[in-house]
Write a protein that holds these residues in place. Structure first.
Motif, short mmCIF file in Angstrom:
data_model
loop_
_atom_site.label_atom_id
_atom_site.label_comp_id
_atom_site.label_asym_id
_atom_site.label_seq_id
_atom_site.Cartn_x
_atom_site.Cartn_y
_atom_site.Cartn_z
N ILE A 53 0.84 -1.20 0.00
CA ILE A 53 0.00 0.00 0.00
C ILE A 53 0.87 1.25 0.00
CG2 ILE A 53 -1.63 1.36 1.37
CD1 ILE A 53 -2.85 -1.40 2.26
N LEU A 54 1.90 1.24 0.85
CA LEU A 54 2.80 2.38 0.97
C LEU A 54 3.55 2.64 -0.34
CD1 LEU A 54 3.89 4.37 3.17
CD2 LEU A 54 5.76 2.75 3.49
N LYS A 55 3.95 1.58 -1.02
CA LYS A 55 4.72 1.70 -2.26
C LYS A 55 3.85 1.67 -3.52
CE LYS A 55 8.91 1.82 -0.64
NZ LYS A 55 9.87 2.86 -0.95
N ASN A 56 2.51 1.64 -3.35
CA ASN A 56 1.56 1.65 -4.47
C ASN A 56 1.79 0.46 -5.41
OD1 ASN A 56 -0.69 2.76 -5.72
ND2 ASN A 56 0.54 3.98 -7.13
N ILE A 57 1.89 -0.72 -4.79
CA ILE A 57 2.13 -1.95 -5.55
C ILE A 57 0.85 -2.79 -5.53
CG2 ILE A 57 3.44 -4.10 -5.64
CD1 ILE A 57 5.76 -2.58 -4.30
N SER A 58 0.49 -3.29 -6.69
CA SER A 58 -0.67 -4.17 -6.81
C SER A 58 -0.18 -5.59 -7.05
CB SER A 58 -1.55 -3.71 -7.96
OG SER A 58 -2.65 -4.57 -8.12
#
Length: 186
Positions: free
Chosen positions: A103-108
């Motif tokens: 979530i912090l690194k905007n990873i899906s």
């Protein structure tokens, strides 16, 4: 998951501390290592959850297992968990840490399951297609399940796209079981 609130709180604290110390990436690698260890080695999980083994003995065993393999923050965190009697929650805390990191690194996270192994070029193409529809970075995990017979199953953000032969066969089986065509003849 035994205690999701506890796992979330401990993971958040670890994310905050490791970010503050500039060690977020190193701690993330440690948490991935711990998740993999929990999946592949049930003896370590049994040790963590065992009420029979005393905390000081657990500290010694875990120190021997993780000697030189973990960041100082991760090692101190594990010692803290053992001191607080929360070491049995370590696998779920590590998993929750991964979620909060993403979530912090905007990873899906995207998982693709195929009937046969797929080469890296095809996986890169799939990753590019999935990433084209989102503003997030995509982390693709590939696995093989021969039971699918053919096709693939794609899981992303709690969405499931099942384009497997197994699914098609199950749909046909269900249609025959319902036998809707006999009713329409009458």
């Amino acid at each position: 998951m035994q205690n999701p609130r506890l796992a979330s709180r401990y993971a958040k604290s670890l994310v905050d501390l490791s970010s503050e110390k500039g060690q977020l990436e190193a701690v993330q690698a440690d948490m991935q290592f711990l998740q993999q260890l929990a999946k592949t080695n049930p003896d370590v999980v049994a040790l963590l959850k065992s009420p029979i083994v005393k905390p000081d003995k657990k500290q010694q065993i875990l120190a021997a297992i993780f000697e030189g393999k973990l960041n100082t923050i991760s090692a101190a965190f594990i010692r803290l968990l053992v001191a607080k009697g929360r070491e049995g929650n370590l696998p779920e805390i590590a998993q929750e840490f991964g979620k909060q990191y993403d979530i912090l690194k905007n990873i899906s996270k995207v998982k693709i399951t195929t009937a046969v192994p797929v080469d890296a070029a095809v996986l890169d193409m799939i990753k590019a297609k999935v990433q084209a529809g989102t503003d997030k970075k995509v982390s693709l995990e590939a696995s093989v399940n021969p039971d699918l017979i053919g096709g693939f199953v794609l899981e992303s953000n709690n969405n499931l796209y099942d384009s497997s032969v197994l699914r098609d066969l199950n749909d046909i089986k269900k249609q025959f079981a319902e036998n809707i065509y006999v009713h329409n003849i009458r």
